[in-house]
Design a protein around this motif. Structure first.
Motif, PDB file in Angstrom:
ATOM      1  N   SER A  47      -3.740   6.040  12.430  1.00 19.17           N
ATOM      2  CA  SER A  47      -2.891   5.872  11.251  1.00 19.17           C
ATOM      3  C   SER A  47      -1.497   5.409  11.650  1.00 19.17           C
ATOM      4  CB  SER A  47      -2.799   7.171  10.462  1.00 19.17           C
ATOM      5  OG  SER A  47      -2.134   8.157  11.223  1.00 19.17           O
ATOM      6  N   LEU A  48      -0.785   4.900  10.664  1.00 20.66           N
ATOM      7  CA  LEU A  48       0.625   4.534  10.777  1.00 20.66           C
ATOM      8  C   LEU A  48       1.329   5.192   9.607  1.00 20.66           C
ATOM      9  CD1 LEU A  48       0.183   0.689  11.305  1.00 20.66           C
ATOM     10  CD2 LEU A  48       0.604   2.378  13.078  1.00 20.66           C
ATOM     11  N   SER A  49       2.624   5.416   9.720  1.00 22.26           N
ATOM     12  CA  SER A  49       3.385   5.998   8.616  1.00 22.26           C
ATOM     13  C   SER A  49       4.552   5.080   8.273  1.00 22.26           C
ATOM     14  CB  SER A  49       3.907   7.381   8.992  1.00 22.26           C
ATOM     15  OG  SER A  49       2.834   8.262   9.224  1.00 22.26           O
ATOM     16  N   VAL A  50       4.800   4.923   6.981  1.00 21.31           N
ATOM     17  CA  VAL A  50       5.872   4.064   6.496  1.00 21.31           C
ATOM     18  C   VAL A  50       6.593   4.748   5.332  1.00 21.31           C
ATOM     19  CG1 VAL A  50       4.698   1.924   7.159  1.00 21.31           C
ATOM     20  CG2 VAL A  50       4.338   2.859   4.876  1.00 21.31           C
ATOM     21  N   ARG A  51       7.751   4.243   4.994  1.00 17.65           N
ATOM     22  CA  ARG A  51       8.463   4.710   3.807  1.00 17.65           C
ATOM     23  C   ARG A  51       9.217   3.537   3.208  1.00 17.65           C
ATOM     24  NH1 ARG A  51      13.899   7.736   5.825  1.00 17.65           N
ATOM     25  NH2 ARG A  51      14.321   6.322   7.526  1.00 17.65           N
ATOM     26  N   GLY A  52       9.627   3.690   1.963  1.00 14.69           N
ATOM     27  CA  GLY A  52      10.373   2.630   1.298  1.00 14.69           C
ATOM     28  C   GLY A  52       9.839   2.409  -0.104  1.00 14.69           C
ATOM     29  N   HIS A 117       0.726   1.953  -3.086  1.00  9.83           N
ATOM     30  CA  HIS A 117       1.468   3.202  -2.950  1.00  9.83           C
ATOM     31  C   HIS A 117       2.714   3.195  -3.824  1.00  9.83           C
ATOM     32  CE1 HIS A 117      -0.741   4.822   0.511  1.00  9.83           C
ATOM     33  NE2 HIS A 117      -0.862   3.566   0.880  1.00  9.83           N
ATOM     34  N   PRO A 118       3.058   4.334  -4.422  1.00  9.61           N
ATOM     35  CA  PRO A 118       4.324   4.425  -5.155  1.00  9.61           C
ATOM     36  C   PRO A 118       5.493   4.453  -4.166  1.00  9.61           C
ATOM     37  CG  PRO A 118       3.258   6.570  -5.100  1.00  9.61           C
ATOM     38  CD  PRO A 118       2.298   5.585  -4.480  1.00  9.61           C
ATOM     39  N   PHE A 124       7.738   9.958   4.717  1.00 10.12           N
ATOM     40  CA  PHE A 124       6.798   8.999   5.276  1.00 10.12           C
ATOM     41  C   PHE A 124       5.447   9.132   4.588  1.00 10.12           C
ATOM     42  CE2 PHE A 124       9.844   9.012   8.770  1.00 10.12           C
ATOM     43  CZ  PHE A 124       9.910   7.659   9.071  1.00 10.12           C
ATOM     44  N   VAL A 125       4.783   8.013   4.374  1.00 11.21           N
ATOM     45  CA  VAL A 125       3.448   7.967   3.778  1.00 11.21           C
ATOM     46  C   VAL A 125       2.471   7.562   4.878  1.00 11.21           C
ATOM     47  CG1 VAL A 125       1.977   6.811   2.087  1.00 11.21           C
ATOM     48  CG2 VAL A 125       4.339   7.389   1.501  1.00 11.21           C
TER      49      VAL A 125
END
Length: 145
Positions: A47-52, A117-118, A124-125
């Motif tokens: 997995s990877l995690s992102v935000r924004g 994704h919202p 982080f998602v």
């Protein structure tokens, strides 16, 4: 000498940069390398995690340039249109990979994640890959989010 992984990292490393939320981008591409000096048989990225602001997201992984097609032909043929990104800036890239460019042709990449994704500006998602990325020591692959 242990040749098989004897551990699983439950808590992946987090790179949480200070963010002034004063920029935007549509995608990021980066190389990932399994260092040859690590005492492991392989590394798996699940997995990877992102935000924004997020929204519709896809994750793509470059195909293994050292793999051969089922007919035995080499998949690393030079693109006559020169549609490539040089990955030699990775510094310690493996000798097998050093200087070989990452192709920007869609056929050279495999989609391993797609979902909407919202927005999530602070948290982080997690993007759980449909197909985990397995890297052997000295192997480099590109990831595009």
């Amino acid at each position: 000498l242990v040749l098989s992984p004897s551990f699983i990292s439950i808590s992946p490393p987090a790179i949480n940069q200070s963010d002034h939320e004063d920029h935007t981008f549509c995608g990021v591409v980066f190389p990932v390398e399994c260092k040859c000096w690590l005492p492991i048989d392989h590394m798996v990225i699940t997995s990877l995690s992102v935000r924004g602001m997020l929204g519709p997201l896809t994750v793509w992984v470059s195909k293994d340039p050292d793999a051969e097609t089922s007919d035995g032909s080499d998949t690393t043929a030079t693109n006559p249109d020169n549609n490539t990104m040089n990955s030699s800036s990775t510094g310690t890239a493996s000798a097998r990979r050093r200087g070989r460019p990452l192709s920007v042709e869609k056929s050279s990449w495999t989609k391993v994640y797609e979902q909407n994704h919202p927005p999530s500006m602070q948290q982080f998602v997690d993007l759980k890959l449909d197909t985990p990325l397995k890297l052997k020591p000295d192997q480099v692959r590109g990831i595009y989010v």
